[in-house]
Design a protein around this motif. Structure first.
Motif, PDB file in Angstrom:
ATOM      1  N   LEU A  82       4.645  17.541   4.848  1.00 22.39           N
ATOM      2  CA  LEU A  82       5.706  16.548   5.050  1.00 22.39           C
ATOM      3  C   LEU A  82       5.175  15.129   4.923  1.00 22.39           C
ATOM      4  O   LEU A  82       5.760  14.304   4.218  1.00 22.39           O
ATOM      5  N   THR A  83       4.065  14.832   5.572  1.00 21.88           N
ATOM      6  CA  THR A  83       3.534  13.469   5.501  1.00 21.88           C
ATOM      7  C   THR A  83       3.042  13.135   4.092  1.00 21.88           C
ATOM      8  O   THR A  83       3.213  12.010   3.627  1.00 21.88           O
ATOM      9  N   ALA A  84       2.459  14.109   3.411  1.00 20.59           N
ATOM     10  CA  ALA A  84       2.030  13.872   2.027  1.00 20.59           C
ATOM     11  C   ALA A  84       3.233  13.594   1.130  1.00 20.59           C
ATOM     12  O   ALA A  84       3.161  12.745   0.227  1.00 20.59           O
ATOM     13  N   SER A  85       4.355  14.271   1.383  1.00 20.64           N
ATOM     14  CA  SER A  85       5.540  14.048   0.559  1.00 20.64           C
ATOM     15  C   SER A  85       6.117  12.649   0.784  1.00 20.64           C
ATOM     16  O   SER A  85       6.650  12.039  -0.149  1.00 20.64           O
ATOM     17  N   ILE A  86       5.981  12.123   1.989  1.00 18.61           N
ATOM     18  CA  ILE A  86       6.416  10.745   2.245  1.00 18.61           C
ATOM     19  C   ILE A  86       5.574   9.780   1.414  1.00 18.61           C
ATOM     20  O   ILE A  86       6.090   8.886   0.753  1.00 18.61           O
ATOM     21  N   GLY A  87       4.267   9.977   1.448  1.00 16.05           N
ATOM     22  CA  GLY A  87       3.370   9.125   0.663  1.00 16.05           C
ATOM     23  C   GLY A  87       3.662   9.196  -0.817  1.00 16.05           C
ATOM     24  O   GLY A  87       3.683   8.166  -1.508  1.00 16.05           O
ATOM     25  N   ALA A  89       6.540  10.010  -2.236  1.00 16.28           N
ATOM     26  CA  ALA A  89       7.833   9.376  -2.502  1.00 16.28           C
ATOM     27  C   ALA A  89       7.722   7.854  -2.537  1.00 16.28           C
ATOM     28  O   ALA A  89       8.332   7.197  -3.386  1.00 16.28           O
ATOM     29  N   LEU A  90       6.927   7.282  -1.640  1.00 15.27           N
ATOM     30  CA  LEU A  90       6.763   5.834  -1.628  1.00 15.27           C
ATOM     31  C   LEU A  90       5.913   5.349  -2.798  1.00 15.27           C
ATOM     32  O   LEU A  90       6.194   4.306  -3.385  1.00 15.27           O
ATOM     33  N   ALA A  91       4.895   6.116  -3.153  1.00 18.33           N
ATOM     34  CA  ALA A  91       4.020   5.721  -4.265  1.00 18.33           C
ATOM     35  C   ALA A  91       4.745   5.774  -5.611  1.00 18.33           C
ATOM     36  O   ALA A  91       4.360   5.070  -6.543  1.00 18.33           O
ATOM     37  N   ALA A  92       5.799   6.577  -5.708  1.00 14.38           N
ATOM     38  CA  ALA A  92       6.538   6.694  -6.960  1.00 14.38           C
ATOM     39  C   ALA A  92       7.215   5.375  -7.343  1.00 14.38           C
ATOM     40  O   ALA A  92       7.424   5.112  -8.529  1.00 14.38           O
ATOM     41  N   ASP A  93       7.550   4.547  -6.358  1.00 11.13           N
ATOM     42  CA  ASP A  93       8.159   3.242  -6.628  1.00 11.13           C
ATOM     43  C   ASP A  93       7.884   2.326  -5.443  1.00 11.13           C
ATOM     44  O   ASP A  93       8.624   2.315  -4.465  1.00 11.13           O
ATOM     45  N   ARG A  94       6.807   1.589  -5.535  1.00 13.30           N
ATOM     46  CA  ARG A  94       6.362   0.733  -4.432  1.00 13.30           C
ATOM     47  C   ARG A  94       7.261  -0.480  -4.194  1.00 13.30           C
ATOM     48  O   ARG A  94       7.036  -1.242  -3.255  1.00 13.30           O
ATOM     49  N   THR A  95       8.276  -0.672  -5.020  1.00 13.96           N
ATOM     50  CA  THR A  95       9.180  -1.811  -4.833  1.00 13.96           C
ATOM     51  C   THR A  95      10.592  -1.379  -4.448  1.00 13.96           C
ATOM     52  O   THR A  95      11.477  -2.221  -4.327  1.00 13.96           O
ATOM     53  N   LEU A  96      10.819  -0.092  -4.252  1.00 15.35           N
ATOM     54  CA  LEU A  96      12.146   0.443  -3.947  1.00 15.35           C
ATOM     55  C   LEU A  96      13.189  -0.097  -4.919  1.00 15.35           C
ATOM     56  O   LEU A  96      14.216  -0.658  -4.541  1.00 15.35           O
ATOM     57  N   GLY A  97      12.889   0.067  -6.192  1.00 15.52           N
ATOM     58  CA  GLY A  97      13.833  -0.378  -7.217  1.00 15.52           C
ATOM     59  C   GLY A  97      13.908  -1.887  -7.370  1.00 15.52           C
ATOM     60  O   GLY A  97      14.934  -2.416  -7.785  1.00 15.52           O
ATOM     61  N   VAL A 128       5.869   2.067   8.146  1.00 12.55           N
ATOM     62  CA  VAL A 128       6.052   1.758   6.732  1.00 12.55           C
ATOM     63  C   VAL A 128       6.225   0.249   6.650  1.00 12.55           C
ATOM     64  O   VAL A 128       7.183  -0.306   7.190  1.00 12.55           O
ATOM     65  N   VAL A 129       5.285  -0.418   5.989  1.00 12.70           N
ATOM     66  CA  VAL A 129       5.313  -1.873   5.891  1.00 12.70           C
ATOM     67  C   VAL A 129       6.068  -2.255   4.620  1.00 12.70           C
ATOM     68  O   VAL A 129       5.715  -1.841   3.515  1.00 12.70           O
ATOM     69  N   LEU A 130       7.125  -3.048   4.835  1.00 19.08           N
ATOM     70  CA  LEU A 130       7.992  -3.499   3.745  1.00 19.08           C
ATOM     71  C   LEU A 130       7.751  -4.992   3.538  1.00 19.08           C
ATOM     72  O   LEU A 130       8.068  -5.803   4.408  1.00 19.08           O
ATOM     73  N   HIS A 131       7.188  -5.355   2.408  1.00 20.14           N
ATOM     74  CA  HIS A 131       6.938  -6.761   2.082  1.00 20.14           C
ATOM     75  C   HIS A 131       8.118  -7.258   1.241  1.00 20.14           C
ATOM     76  O   HIS A 131       8.357  -6.734   0.154  1.00 20.14           O
ATOM     77  N   TYR A 132       8.847  -8.252   1.760  1.00 18.95           N
ATOM     78  CA  TYR A 132       9.974  -8.784   1.009  1.00 18.95           C
ATOM     79  C   TYR A 132      10.240 -10.223   1.438  1.00 18.95           C
ATOM     80  O   TYR A 132       9.719 -10.693   2.447  1.00 18.95           O
ATOM     81  N   SER A 133      11.071 -10.893   0.676  1.00 17.49           N
ATOM     82  CA  SER A 133      11.433 -12.287   0.963  1.00 17.49           C
ATOM     83  C   SER A 133      12.944 -12.405   1.071  1.00 17.49           C
ATOM     84  O   SER A 133      13.682 -11.654   0.413  1.00 17.49           O
ATOM     85  N   ALA A 134      13.387 -13.349   1.876  1.00 21.50           N
ATOM     86  CA  ALA A 134      14.808 -13.605   2.048  1.00 21.50           C
ATOM     87  C   ALA A 134      15.028 -15.106   2.174  1.00 21.50           C
ATOM     88  O   ALA A 134      14.148 -15.832   2.646  1.00 21.50           O
ATOM     89  N   SER A 135      16.190 -15.564   1.801  1.00 23.65           N
ATOM     90  CA  SER A 135      16.486 -16.996   1.862  1.00 23.65           C
ATOM     91  C   SER A 135      17.009 -17.419   3.227  1.00 23.65           C
ATOM     92  O   SER A 135      17.219 -18.604   3.460  1.00 23.65           O
ATOM     93  N   ASP A 136      17.197 -16.461   4.119  1.00 18.28           N
ATOM     94  CA  ASP A 136      17.741 -16.738   5.442  1.00 18.28           C
ATOM     95  C   ASP A 136      16.963 -15.933   6.475  1.00 18.28           C
ATOM     96  O   ASP A 136      16.695 -14.752   6.244  1.00 18.28           O
ATOM     97  N   ALA A 137      16.665 -16.515   7.612  1.00 12.73           N
ATOM     98  CA  ALA A 137      15.915 -15.796   8.648  1.00 12.73           C
ATOM     99  C   ALA A 137      16.719 -14.638   9.219  1.00 12.73           C
ATOM    100  O   ALA A 137      16.148 -13.694   9.763  1.00 12.73           O
ATOM    101  N   LEU A 138      18.018 -14.654   9.100  1.00 12.72           N
ATOM    102  CA  LEU A 138      18.857 -13.571   9.584  1.00 12.72           C
ATOM    103  C   LEU A 138      19.075 -12.516   8.515  1.00 12.72           C
ATOM    104  O   LEU A 138      19.763 -11.523   8.746  1.00 12.72           O
TER     105      LEU A 138
END
Length: 139
Positions: A82-87, A89-97, A128-138
């Protein structure tokens, strides 16, 4: 219109839902763990963003959490699968589209949980660390 944070968490949940385990979001642990295992996505903590000006942009390293749970006689192998399948799945697209700059899971710290009258559970919280940017703190 959903915020970038909600859009990313929804995409992460969809990625987990494609796995053989049952994937829930923000639910309590059910009384029974499905045979294929159980994943529960928790929204986690966006943390303190780095801020750039002109244009104003908030850069997050959001730490979502995935609770991975298996039960049964062969739970060590099932948990590893199960844990390997999570890895995978995430490695298949590190940017989530293209929604994130980068997505990366941290190693789990599994624990065995005794359950009275049935087979023990093996579980871990996977950050799961998600690196992203947003134009608003909310957002």
């Amino acid at each position: 219109m959903p915020t970038p944070r909600e859009t990313i968490l929804t995409a992460l949940h969809a990625r987990l839902a494609a796995l053989p385990a049952t994937a829930l979001r923000g639910e309590v642990l059910p009384e029974r763990v499905p045979a294929g295992g159980l994943l529960i996505l928790r929204d986690g903590e966006p943390g303190e963003p780095e801020v750039t000006l002109s244009p104003l942009c908030y850069h997050y390293q959001h730490r979502a959490e995935v609770e991975a749970v298996v039960q049964g006689a062969d739970r060590d192998t099932a948990f590893d699968t199960l844990t390997a399948s999570i890895g995978t799945a995430l490695a298949a697209d590190r940017t989530l589209g293209g929604l994130c700059d980068w997505v990366e899971a941290e190693a789990p710290r599994p624990v065995d949980l005794p359950v009275e009258g049935t087979a023990n559970l093996k579980a871990a919280v996977i950050s799961v660390v998600l690196h992203y940017s947003a134009s608003d703190a909310l957002g």
